[in-house]
Enzyme design. Structure first.
Site, PDB file in Angstrom:
ATOM      1  N   SER A   1       0.828  -1.204   0.000  1.00  0.00           N
ATOM      2  CA  SER A   1       0.000   0.000   0.000  1.00  0.00           C
ATOM      3  C   SER A   1       0.862   1.253   0.000  1.00  0.00           C
ATOM      4  CB  SER A   1      -0.971   0.003   1.180  1.00  0.00           C
ATOM      5  OG  SER A   1      -0.293  -0.142   2.406  1.00  0.00           O
ATOM      6  N   GLU A   2       2.006   1.223   0.690  1.00  0.00           N
ATOM      7  CA  GLU A   2       2.998   2.295   0.587  1.00  0.00           C
ATOM      8  C   GLU A   2       4.399   1.733   0.664  1.00  0.00           C
ATOM      9  OE1 GLU A   2      -0.466   4.899   1.449  1.00  0.00           O
ATOM     10  OE2 GLU A   2       0.250   3.107   2.467  1.00  0.00           O
ATOM     11  N   THR A   3       5.295   2.395  -0.066  1.00  0.00           N
ATOM     12  CA  THR A   3       6.726   2.160   0.055  1.00  0.00           C
ATOM     13  C   THR A   3       7.371   3.488   0.444  1.00  0.00           C
ATOM     14  OG1 THR A   3       6.743   0.356  -1.563  1.00  0.00           O
ATOM     15  CG2 THR A   3       8.830   1.475  -1.162  1.00  0.00           C
TER      16      THR A   3
ATOM     17  N   HIS B   1       2.097   3.857   8.742  1.00  0.00           N
ATOM     18  CA  HIS B   1       2.714   2.545   8.892  1.00  0.00           C
ATOM     19  C   HIS B   1       4.072   2.485   8.217  1.00  0.00           C
ATOM     20  CE1 HIS B   1       1.353   1.483   4.808  1.00  0.00           C
ATOM     21  NE2 HIS B   1       2.141   0.428   4.891  1.00  0.00           N
TER      22      HIS B   1
END
Length: 261
Positions: free
Chosen positions: A48-50, A77
């Site tokens: 979902s995110e890097t 996160h």
């Protein structure tokens, strides 16, 4: 393997168990890379995110976050995951200002984020249609980025099967469903971000700037425990301090390697 590659980690955030919580990529840069390269890596990772972090000369790190499709202004996160990789207590400069992370005596990483008290609004027609009869809506409120939907019970949060295409048409980053679980004395939620390429996020730190602000005011309490009821699940500790929210969580590194390009 290219031994001079860029270091890459995958960390499960807001959990102390591997393969739970929210996985985030963390890329440690040794030089500035262009936006297209970072977006391509995030798209390849499919988390979902890097996060992409570059050391500064003054002890602060430059931190940016990308979903598989876009750069975002704030991500909890992936910030927790980055602090975990860097050793815990860390200072970041970001598109949302300066963020600090510290390690509490019991080993939780606490992040100092801006509070986001949402304002009640009328429910968009698309929201009503997207939720259909799955949930009983109590109140709808708008935060900086997300639409918060308080529903009648934790059961409603779990039971929701929203129409993601309709949620994606609402002009917000995402939609949060939340309720207070009085039996377990904790806030529960699920978070949907189809408009930015994330149908349902496992555990969303930045959303808890909104969730924590909402429930701290309604429950007249500054300290809360929150649980995100995704399939993977995750737990956060929330502390409201004026116009800031401290988000506490754990992290587990599940693998690391190098980017060869």
């Amino acid at each position: 393997m290219n031994t001079n590659g860029t270091r890459l980690f995958v960390v499960d955030a807001f959990t102390d168990e591997p393969f739970r919580g929210n996985p985030a990529g963390v890329v440690i840069l040794d030089e500035q890379r262009d936006d297209a390269w970072m977006q391509a890596i995030a798209s390849e990772m499919r988390h979902s995110e890097t996060a992409f972090v570059l050391p500064g000369q003054d002890g602060w790190w430059q931190l940016r976050w990308f979903t598989p499709t876009v750069e975002v202004d704030l991500c909890g996160h992936a910030t927790l995951a980055t602090a975990h990789v860097l050793g815990g207590s860390t200072r970041f400069r970001t598109r949302s200002g300066e963020l600090t992370c510290t390690v509490s005596p019991d080993g939780w990483i606490e992040m100092d984020f801006p509070a986001d008290p949402p304002t009640p609004v009328s429910a968009p027609p698309e929201l009503r249609r997207a939720l259909a009869d799955d949930v009983t809506v109590v109140t709808v409120a708008r935060g900086v980025s997300d639409l918060l939907v308080e529903v009648a019970s934790p059961h409603d949060v779990r039971a929701a099967r929203p129409d993601l295409s309709l949620l994606a048409s609402i002009p917000v980053r995402g939609v949060i469903l939340t309720a207070y679980d009085d039996e377990r004395d904790r806030i529960v939620s699920r978070c949907f971000y189809p408009a930015v390429g994330v149908p349902e996020d496992p555990v969303t730190g930045s959303a808890h700037c909104t969730i924590g602000s909402w429930w701290a005011e309604r429950l007249h309490r500054d300290e809360l425990v929150a649980e995100q009821l995704s399939t993977r699940g995750g737990t956060l500790r929330l502390t409201r301090q004026g116009d800031r929210i401290r988000l506490g969580g754990r992290g587990v590194t599940v693998w690391h390697g190098e980017i060869a390009v």
